[in-house]
Design an enzyme around this catalytic site. Structure first.
Site, PDB file in Angstrom:
ATOM      1  N   TRP A 102       0.826  -1.212   0.000  1.00 42.24           N
ATOM      2  CA  TRP A 102       0.000   0.000   0.000  1.00 42.24           C
ATOM      3  C   TRP A 102       0.855   1.254   0.000  1.00 42.24           C
ATOM      4  CZ3 TRP A 102      -4.344  -0.844  -1.972  1.00 42.24           C
ATOM      5  CH2 TRP A 102      -5.001  -2.060  -1.750  1.00 42.24           C
ATOM      6  N   ASP A 178      -1.781   6.801   6.308  1.00 42.56           N
ATOM      7  CA  ASP A 178      -2.833   5.896   5.865  1.00 42.56           C
ATOM      8  C   ASP A 178      -3.101   4.925   7.011  1.00 42.56           C
ATOM      9  OD1 ASP A 178      -4.427   3.929   4.784  1.00 42.56           O
ATOM     10  OD2 ASP A 178      -3.146   3.528   3.053  1.00 42.56           O
ATOM     11  N   LYS A 202     -12.759  -1.691   7.005  1.00 41.33           N
ATOM     12  CA  LYS A 202     -12.034  -2.565   7.925  1.00 41.33           C
ATOM     13  C   LYS A 202     -12.503  -2.338   9.366  1.00 41.33           C
ATOM     14  CE  LYS A 202      -8.274  -2.369   4.608  1.00 41.33           C
ATOM     15  NZ  LYS A 202      -8.514  -3.668   3.978  1.00 41.33           N
TER      16      LYS A 202
END
Length: 367
Positions: A102, A178, A202
Site C-alpha cells: 500500500w 494511511d 475494515k
C-alpha cells in the site's frame, strides 16, 4: 440463520449489534416511513445523522477543533492522488516511508501524476519484515509532507512508533498517515498528524466511504485546476457534500462509532481487546513447529496476522476444513500466499479462540 466467524481483510466483519440496529431501521427510520438510503442527503434527518457521526468520531479520537473531518468516496486509494494534489500546490516533494504494497501504491500514484517524490525510508531490504528504524529516516530538504502506512494489511507489518517529522533545521514537516486497517483499534494522538485517512471497510463501516482528517493549515493549497471533488478546501466548505455522499455507509459508520463508545467503552477498552486477541493468536503460532509468522516481533500487526504452514501442500485442505468449521476468509493475499487472519474490532475474541482450537486440531491430524 447462522453467522460464522469472518476473518476477511476487507470488506470486513461488522459488529452484530450494528447490523441488528440497521436491520430494525432499514424500512422505517425512526418513524419517518422511509429508509436512510432513500433520504435526501440534504434533509434534516440525514444532516442530523451526519453531524452525530462526526461528533462521535471526534469524541472517540479526541480530534482537535483545528481539524476538519471529511466523509468521502473513492476509497483510500483515491487519497494517493488527492494528497499530492492538495499538499504540493506550493512546491516541494512528497516524502514516503515504504513498508509494503500500500505504501508502494501511494508512492507510485504520486509519481504517475508527475509530482516530485523522495523515499525517506524503506523496509524493502529486509523483505518488509520490519519497519525501518526511526534513526534511519532521511527527509529531503524540500519535503512538503511525510507519508506512511501505519499498518500494512497484506504483509501484517505495523509501526511501533510515530515517525519524527522534524527537519535538520528544526522545522516541522506535516505527517500524513494511511490508517485504513488500524484506525479506531486503539487511541491515537491526532495532533501528531497533518492528515489521517482511512478506507471504511475494515474498522469503520462498509465499503464506499473514506474518512479524511485534515489540519486546517493544510487546506486551501490545491491549485485552481484541481477538480472540486478532489479539493479538500471545497469539500470541507461543503460539509463533504460537493456531490451526493455515500449516505448509507455514512449512517452505518455512525452506528459503529456509537457501538465503540457505548458498547465497548471507547478506544482504550478496544485496544485492550485487540491486544489480547492478537497475543493469543501469535502465541499459538509461536508455540508450534507447524505454523510460522516471519514479521519482527515489535512490528507484528494486531489487525492482520499472516502465517504459513510448514508444508504448503496442505494449504488447500486447511482452508477447506476451516471454511467447513465456520472460519471464513483465511486465505492470504494472492501476492504473498499462505494464510491471513484479520482481527479487526468487530471480530470477537471467541472467533480467535475458535481459530486457535481449529489450528491445534489440524496440526494434530495433519502435522
Amino acid at each position: 440463520m447462522t453467522r460464522h466467524y469472518n476473518f476477511c481483510a476487507g470488506p470486513a466483519a461488522l459488529p452484530v449489534a450494528v447490523l441488528e440496529r440497521a436491520r430494525s431501521e432499514l424500512l422505517d427510520y425512526q418513524g419517518r416511513g422511509l429508509s436512510v438510503m432513500e433520504m435526501s442527503h440534504r434533509s434534516d434527518e440525514f444532516i442530523a445523522i451526519a453531524d452525530q457521526a462526526e461528533a462521535d468520531l471526534r469524541s472517540l479520537l479526541g480530534i482537535p477543533d483545528q481539524y476538519k473531518v471529511l466523509f468521502l468516496q473513492g476509497g483510500a486509494s483515491m487519497q494517493f492522488a488527492m494528497l499530492p494534489m492538495n499538499l504540493l500546490g506550493g512546491g516541494g516533494s512528497a516524502n514516503f516511508i515504504q513498508t509494503g504494497i500500500w505504501g508502494k501504491k501511494a508512492l507510485s500514484e504520486a509519481k504517475r501524476l508527475g509530482f516530485a517524490c523522495h523515499v525517506a525510508g524503506s523496509s524493502e531490504s529486509n523483505g518488509h519484515l520490519a519497519v525501518p528504524g526511526e534513526a534511519s529516516l532521511s527527509l529531503s530538504s524540500d519535503a512538503a509532507y511525510l507519508h506512511y502506512t501505519s499498518n500494512e494489511t497484506i504483509g501484517g507489518l505495523e509501526f511501533d512508533y510515530v515517525p519524527d517529522v522534524t527537519r535538520a533545521d528544526g522545522s516541522d514537516v506535516p505527517l500524513v498517515c494511511d490508517m485504513s486497517s488500524n484506525i479506531l483499534s486503539g487511541p491515537v494522538d491526532v495532533s501528531d498528524f497533518g492528515v489521517i485517512y482511512a478506507g471504511a471497510q475494515k474498522n469503520i463501516g462498509p465499503a464506499g466511504l473514506t474518512i479524511v482528517i485534515v489540519r486546517d493549515d493544510l487546506l486551501g493549497k490545491a491549485p485552481a485546476n484541481v477538480p472540486s471533488l478532489f479539493d479538500y478546501q471545497m469539500l470541507a466548505d461543503a460539509g463533504s457534500m460537493v456531490n451526493t455522499p455515500p449516505t448509507y455507509a455514512w449512517y452505518l459508520s455512525g452506528l459503529v462509532f456509537q457501538w465503540l463508545k457505548n458498547d465497548i467503552g471507547g478506544l482504550d477498552a478496544m485496544d485492550r481487546m485487540n491486544q489480547r486477541k492478537a497475543q493469543k493468536l501469535y502465541a499459538a503460532i509461536d508455540g508450534s513447529d507447524f505454523y510460522s509468522n516471519p514479521i519482527a516481533t515489535a512490528n507484528r500487526s494486531r489487525m492482520n496476522v499472516p502465517f504459513v504452514l510448514a508444508d504448503d501442500r496442505l494449504d488447500g485442505a486447511f482452508l477447506k476444513e476451516a471454511d467447513e468449521a465456520g472460519l471464513l476468509n483465511l486465505k492470504g493475499h494472492r501476492s504473498v500466499g499462505g494464510m491471513r487472519a484479520s482481527l479487526y474490532n468487530a471480530v470477537p475474541e471467541d472467533a480467535v479462540d475458535a481459530l486457535i482450537a481449529f489450528m491445534a486440531d489440524f496440526e494434530q491430524r495433519r502435522g
